[in-house]
Design a protein around this motif. Structure first.
Motif, PDB file in Angstrom:
ATOM      1  N   LEU A  71       9.534  -0.701  25.540  1.00 48.79           N
ATOM      2  CA  LEU A  71       8.191  -0.567  26.085  1.00 48.79           C
ATOM      3  C   LEU A  71       7.316  -1.646  25.462  1.00 48.79           C
ATOM      4  O   LEU A  71       7.359  -1.857  24.239  1.00 48.79           O
ATOM      5  N   ARG A  72       6.504  -2.304  26.289  1.00 50.49           N
ATOM      6  CA  ARG A  72       5.660  -3.394  25.807  1.00 50.49           C
ATOM      7  C   ARG A  72       4.197  -3.151  26.176  1.00 50.49           C
ATOM      8  O   ARG A  72       3.887  -2.707  27.284  1.00 50.49           O
ATOM      9  N   PHE A  73       3.316  -3.459  25.217  1.00 52.01           N
ATOM     10  CA  PHE A  73       1.885  -3.306  25.403  1.00 52.01           C
ATOM     11  C   PHE A  73       1.184  -4.555  24.873  1.00 52.01           C
ATOM     12  O   PHE A  73       1.628  -5.148  23.898  1.00 52.01           O
ATOM     13  N   ASP A  74       0.078  -4.930  25.498  1.00 55.28           N
ATOM     14  CA  ASP A  74      -0.685  -6.091  25.019  1.00 55.28           C
ATOM     15  C   ASP A  74      -1.300  -5.830  23.649  1.00 55.28           C
ATOM     16  O   ASP A  74      -1.561  -6.769  22.895  1.00 55.28           O
ATOM     17  N   GLN A  75      -1.538  -4.558  23.359  1.00 56.79           N
ATOM     18  CA  GLN A  75      -2.055  -4.174  22.055  1.00 56.79           C
ATOM     19  C   GLN A  75      -1.581  -2.753  21.750  1.00 56.79           C
ATOM     20  O   GLN A  75      -0.990  -2.092  22.609  1.00 56.79           O
ATOM     21  N   LEU A  76      -1.827  -2.299  20.532  1.00 48.13           N
ATOM     22  CA  LEU A  76      -1.385  -0.961  20.169  1.00 48.13           C
ATOM     23  C   LEU A  76      -2.044   0.079  21.088  1.00 48.13           C
ATOM     24  O   LEU A  76      -3.274   0.110  21.209  1.00 48.13           O
ATOM     25  N   PRO A  77      -1.259   0.909  21.726  1.00 44.58           N
ATOM     26  CA  PRO A  77      -1.829   1.939  22.595  1.00 44.58           C
ATOM     27  C   PRO A  77      -2.313   3.126  21.762  1.00 44.58           C
ATOM     28  O   PRO A  77      -1.979   3.247  20.572  1.00 44.58           O
ATOM     29  N   ASP A  78      -3.083   4.006  22.382  1.00 48.96           N
ATOM     30  CA  ASP A  78      -3.384   5.261  21.707  1.00 48.96           C
ATOM     31  C   ASP A  78      -2.250   6.239  21.990  1.00 48.96           C
ATOM     32  O   ASP A  78      -1.321   5.945  22.755  1.00 48.96           O
ATOM     33  N   ALA A  79      -2.289   7.395  21.367  1.00 45.02           N
ATOM     34  CA  ALA A  79      -1.195   8.346  21.475  1.00 45.02           C
ATOM     35  C   ALA A  79      -0.930   8.802  22.905  1.00 45.02           C
ATOM     36  O   ALA A  79       0.223   8.817  23.352  1.00 45.02           O
ATOM     37  N   GLU A 117      -1.545   7.260  25.735  1.00 47.26           N
ATOM     38  CA  GLU A 117      -1.008   6.152  26.533  1.00 47.26           C
ATOM     39  C   GLU A 117       0.465   5.917  26.217  1.00 47.26           C
ATOM     40  O   GLU A 117       1.277   5.701  27.123  1.00 47.26           O
ATOM     41  N   LEU A 118       0.808   5.997  24.943  1.00 50.19           N
ATOM     42  CA  LEU A 118       2.205   5.796  24.554  1.00 50.19           C
ATOM     43  C   LEU A 118       3.076   6.917  25.111  1.00 50.19           C
ATOM     44  O   LEU A 118       4.176   6.673  25.609  1.00 50.19           O
ATOM     45  N   ARG A 119       2.591   8.140  25.064  1.00 48.47           N
ATOM     46  CA  ARG A 119       3.363   9.273  25.574  1.00 48.47           C
ATOM     47  C   ARG A 119       3.594   9.135  27.079  1.00 48.47           C
ATOM     48  O   ARG A 119       4.702   9.376  27.580  1.00 48.47           O
ATOM     49  N   ARG A 120       2.575   8.727  27.805  1.00 55.15           N
ATOM     50  CA  ARG A 120       2.730   8.530  29.252  1.00 55.15           C
ATOM     51  C   ARG A 120       3.736   7.433  29.549  1.00 55.15           C
ATOM     52  O   ARG A 120       4.556   7.554  30.470  1.00 55.15           O
ATOM     53  N   ALA A 121       3.683   6.361  28.769  1.00 56.45           N
ATOM     54  CA  ALA A 121       4.611   5.244  28.973  1.00 56.45           C
ATOM     55  C   ALA A 121       6.046   5.678  28.710  1.00 56.45           C
ATOM     56  O   ALA A 121       6.965   5.276  29.436  1.00 56.45           O
ATOM     57  N   ASP A 181       7.278   8.730  29.045  1.00 49.63           N
ATOM     58  CA  ASP A 181       7.689   9.608  30.147  1.00 49.63           C
ATOM     59  C   ASP A 181       8.063   8.805  31.381  1.00 49.63           C
ATOM     60  O   ASP A 181       8.987   9.170  32.120  1.00 49.63           O
ATOM     61  N   THR A 182       7.354   7.702  31.608  1.00 51.64           N
ATOM     62  CA  THR A 182       7.625   6.859  32.774  1.00 51.64           C
ATOM     63  C   THR A 182       8.889   6.029  32.583  1.00 51.64           C
ATOM     64  O   THR A 182       9.693   5.872  33.507  1.00 51.64           O
ATOM     65  N   ALA A 183       9.081   5.507  31.369  1.00 55.07           N
ATOM     66  CA  ALA A 183      10.180   4.564  31.119  1.00 55.07           C
ATOM     67  C   ALA A 183      11.535   5.240  30.964  1.00 55.07           C
ATOM     68  O   ALA A 183      12.565   4.643  31.298  1.00 55.07           O
ATOM     69  N   ILE A 184      11.543   6.467  30.453  1.00 59.25           N
ATOM     70  CA  ILE A 184      12.823   7.109  30.124  1.00 59.25           C
ATOM     71  C   ILE A 184      13.020   8.345  30.984  1.00 59.25           C
ATOM     72  O   ILE A 184      12.490   9.423  30.698  1.00 59.25           O
ATOM     73  N   ASP A 185      13.796   8.189  32.028  1.00 61.38           N
ATOM     74  CA  ASP A 185      14.189   9.327  32.855  1.00 61.38           C
ATOM     75  C   ASP A 185      15.104  10.237  32.045  1.00 61.38           C
ATOM     76  O   ASP A 185      15.827   9.780  31.151  1.00 61.38           O
ATOM     77  N   SER A 186      15.096  11.513  32.363  1.00 62.24           N
ATOM     78  CA  SER A 186      15.903  12.478  31.603  1.00 62.24           C
ATOM     79  C   SER A 186      17.383  12.110  31.600  1.00 62.24           C
ATOM     80  O   SER A 186      18.102  12.403  30.638  1.00 62.24           O
ATOM     81  N   SER A 187      17.854  11.446  32.653  1.00 61.69           N
ATOM     82  CA  SER A 187      19.270  11.084  32.738  1.00 61.69           C
ATOM     83  C   SER A 187      19.651   9.998  31.740  1.00 61.69           C
ATOM     84  O   SER A 187      20.840   9.768  31.491  1.00 61.69           O
ATOM     85  N   LEU A 188      18.670   9.320  31.154  1.00 62.95           N
ATOM     86  CA  LEU A 188      18.953   8.242  30.211  1.00 62.95           C
ATOM     87  C   LEU A 188      19.172   8.751  28.794  1.00 62.95           C
ATOM     88  O   LEU A 188      19.695   8.023  27.939  1.00 62.95           O
ATOM     89  N   TYR A 189      18.782   9.985  28.515  1.00 62.95           N
ATOM     90  CA  TYR A 189      18.997  10.518  27.172  1.00 62.95           C
ATOM     91  C   TYR A 189      20.468  10.856  26.987  1.00 62.95           C
ATOM     92  O   TYR A 189      21.093  11.499  27.833  1.00 62.95           O
ATOM     93  N   MET A 234      12.652  14.232  19.550  1.00 65.03           N
ATOM     94  CA  MET A 234      12.571  13.358  18.388  1.00 65.03           C
ATOM     95  C   MET A 234      12.063  11.973  18.762  1.00 65.03           C
ATOM     96  O   MET A 234      11.353  11.337  17.981  1.00 65.03           O
ATOM     97  N   THR A 235      12.421  11.499  19.950  1.00 70.71           N
ATOM     98  CA  THR A 235      11.921  10.201  20.411  1.00 70.71           C
ATOM     99  C   THR A 235      10.400  10.233  20.533  1.00 70.71           C
ATOM    100  O   THR A 235       9.705   9.293  20.113  1.00 70.71           O
ATOM    101  N   GLU A 236       9.879  11.298  21.097  1.00 71.05           N
ATOM    102  CA  GLU A 236       8.431  11.422  21.248  1.00 71.05           C
ATOM    103  C   GLU A 236       7.744  11.517  19.890  1.00 71.05           C
ATOM    104  O   GLU A 236       6.702  10.895  19.659  1.00 71.05           O
ATOM    105  N   GLN A 237       8.339  12.287  18.978  1.00 74.76           N
ATOM    106  CA  GLN A 237       7.741  12.438  17.653  1.00 74.76           C
ATOM    107  C   GLN A 237       7.782  11.131  16.878  1.00 74.76           C
ATOM    108  O   GLN A 237       6.778  10.699  16.294  1.00 74.76           O
ATOM    109  N   PHE A 238       8.942  10.469  16.872  1.00 75.69           N
ATOM    110  CA  PHE A 238       9.079   9.230  16.112  1.00 75.69           C
ATOM    111  C   PHE A 238       8.226   8.105  16.697  1.00 75.69           C
ATOM    112  O   PHE A 238       7.703   7.271  15.954  1.00 75.69           O
ATOM    113  N   SER A 239       8.108   8.046  18.014  1.00 73.71           N
ATOM    114  CA  SER A 239       7.299   6.986  18.619  1.00 73.71           C
ATOM    115  C   SER A 239       5.845   7.099  18.177  1.00 73.71           C
ATOM    116  O   SER A 239       5.188   6.084  17.895  1.00 73.71           O
TER     117      SER A 239
END
Length: 280
Positions: free
Chosen positions: A221-229, A231-235, A237-245, A259-264
């Motif tokens: 995931l790439r952002f022009d600057q540090l996102p807030d919490a 925004e990062l959570r939405r990104a 959810d969009t980038a990682i479909d459940s089938s990718l886990y 754990m991915t959500e917590q660590f991110s």
């Protein structure tokens, strides 16, 4: 080890030497562990003479035959030319993520770990997180470069074509100059990585988060600057479909997602310099 179909060990690093029934051999730790019933010849890269690590103004080139020990030692020595690369701090924890002895480190190679393409591969995590690009040589004499995030396509799957040889991985200077944070989790103290996330903030302020081990392939995931919490959570959810886990004995997809959500968020907060929350 069961390689009783192998008839020849050929010392070569020349891609046109490849033919059906061959396999490129670097450290061979996985090949010798898993065995094969189809291979006829091993193309031994040990005598290729490739410089393990090369520093330039563009960044760091890691030969596919560079061993884990050599990479670890380079990061520990931190030569003057690499003094401005704080992201090298990631090397030691990624090497430790092998959960292997130094005897294995002396044989296992960076390129071999990428080509094996296990979700938990720590060299995949390291090189993907630092925008690594792989140089690939084909038996037909052509060459191409591919981002590590595109080289590893799934659990044990890569974008390598038949006979294609991974020559090196290049890490750009801008990524090596970044500030980084890493989180890793396993179900057991000495277990394979089930979640491994690396975040970085580049000198221009851009934020990059790379998810590995939890997913069957690297997700970035790439952002022009540090996102807030939020925004990062939405990104995420969009980038990682459940089938990718990833789903195996090392962790259920639902736990890996949690754990991915917590660590991110921990990584985002650390790199933002936010005060650490304390339980009452």
């Amino acid at each position: 080890m069961d390689l009783n179909t192998v008839e020849e060990l050929a010392p070569t690093s020349d891609p046109p030497d490849y033919r059906a029934g061959d396999a490129w051999l670097a450290g061979g730790t996985v090949l010798f562990s898993n065995g094969s019933s189809t291979l006829r010849r091993l193309l031994d890269l040990s005598g290729a003479g490739w410089e393990p690590l090369t520093v330039s103004g563009h960044g760091l080139e890691i030969a596919a035959t560079c061993t884990i020990t050599q990479l670890h030692g380079f990061a520990a020595a931190r030569p003057p030319a690499a003094a401005g690369w704080p992201a090298l701090d990631l090397v030691h924890p990624c090497c430790d993520a092998f959960v292997a002895s130094h005897k294995v480190w002396n044989v296992s190679t960076v390129g071999g770990n990428l080509c094996t393409a296990l979700p938990a591969g720590p060299m995949t995590a390291l090189t993907a997180a630092l925008d690594g690009r792989a140089l690939l040589l084909s038996p037909a004499g052509t060459r191409r470069t591919l981002a590590v995030t595109e080289l590893v396509t799934g659990d044990g799957q890569t974008a390598l074509t038949c006979g294609e040889l991974l020559r090196s991985i290049s890490l750009p200077a801008h990524a090596l100059a970044s500030r980084t944070a890493m989180r890793r989790q396993s179900l057991t103290a000495l277990g394979r990585s089930a979640v491994l996330l690396i975040g970085r903030v580049d000198p221009d302020g851009a934020f990059v988060l790379t998810v590995t081990a939890a997913t069957i392939r690297p997700i970035q995931l790439r952002f022009d600057q540090l996102p807030d919490a939020p925004e990062l959570r939405r990104a995420l959810d969009t980038a990682i479909d459940s089938s990718l886990y990833h789903d195996d004995v090392h962790g259920l997809p639902e736990w890996r997602r949690f754990m991915t959500e917590q660590f991110s968020e921990e990584i985002r907060s650390e790199l933002a310099g936010e005060p650490e929350e304390r339980s009452p």
